[in-house]
Design an enzyme around this catalytic site. Sequence first.
Site, PDB file in Angstrom:
ATOM      1  N   LYS A  10       0.884  -1.170   0.000  1.00  0.00           N
ATOM      2  CA  LYS A  10       0.000   0.000   0.000  1.00  0.00           C
ATOM      3  C   LYS A  10       0.923   1.221   0.000  1.00  0.00           C
ATOM      4  CE  LYS A  10      -3.490   2.260   2.877  1.00  0.00           C
ATOM      5  NZ  LYS A  10      -4.253   2.188   4.134  1.00  0.00           N
ATOM      6  N   THR A  12       0.788   4.271   0.786  1.00  0.00           N
ATOM      7  CA  THR A  12       0.799   5.206   1.913  1.00  0.00           C
ATOM      8  C   THR A  12       1.344   4.583   3.192  1.00  0.00           C
ATOM      9  OG1 THR A  12      -1.498   4.642   2.427  1.00  0.00           O
ATOM     10  CG2 THR A  12      -1.124   6.562   0.991  1.00  0.00           C
ATOM     11  N   CYS A  13       1.693   3.315   3.159  1.00  0.00           N
ATOM     12  CA  CYS A  13       2.200   2.597   4.336  1.00  0.00           C
ATOM     13  C   CYS A  13       3.708   2.846   4.484  1.00  0.00           C
ATOM     14  CB  CYS A  13       1.896   1.109   4.179  1.00  0.00           C
ATOM     15  SG  CYS A  13       2.741   0.041   5.362  1.00  0.00           S
ATOM     16  N   SER A  14       4.134   3.300   5.652  1.00  0.00           N
ATOM     17  CA  SER A  14       5.551   3.600   5.859  1.00  0.00           C
ATOM     18  C   SER A  14       6.415   2.343   5.781  1.00  0.00           C
ATOM     19  CB  SER A  14       5.762   4.304   7.200  1.00  0.00           C
ATOM     20  OG  SER A  14       5.358   3.464   8.272  1.00  0.00           O
TER      21      SER A  14
END
Length: 114
Positions: A10, A12-14
Amino acid sequence: MKDKITIYQKPTCSKCRATLALLDESGDVFDSINYYEQPMTVELLRELVQKLNLSVRDILRADEPKARGTDAASDDELLQLMADNPDLIQRPIVVRGNKAVIARPPENVKKLLA
């Protein structure tokens, strides 16, 4: 020739971004799949569970609100729930051949790079 690497992530996942950076640094060729744009099927999830050598519950993000009340759910029900709600899937998942890791922490991906 080594098997190609695939990362299910994903954007936007760090942890996903950090894992992508490690893969970039490795120089290995890989495919990056945003599983929000290309949703995972129940069949793919079942295959990933096998490659991860984990249980279905191990890849469920149990702290997510949509996971509440799933204590008695069967593996098939959980897989369908995750296919329908990608936020419930642990991420990122990185696959190479018949092996896979959940890259939490991102350094777990190094197990597939050796």
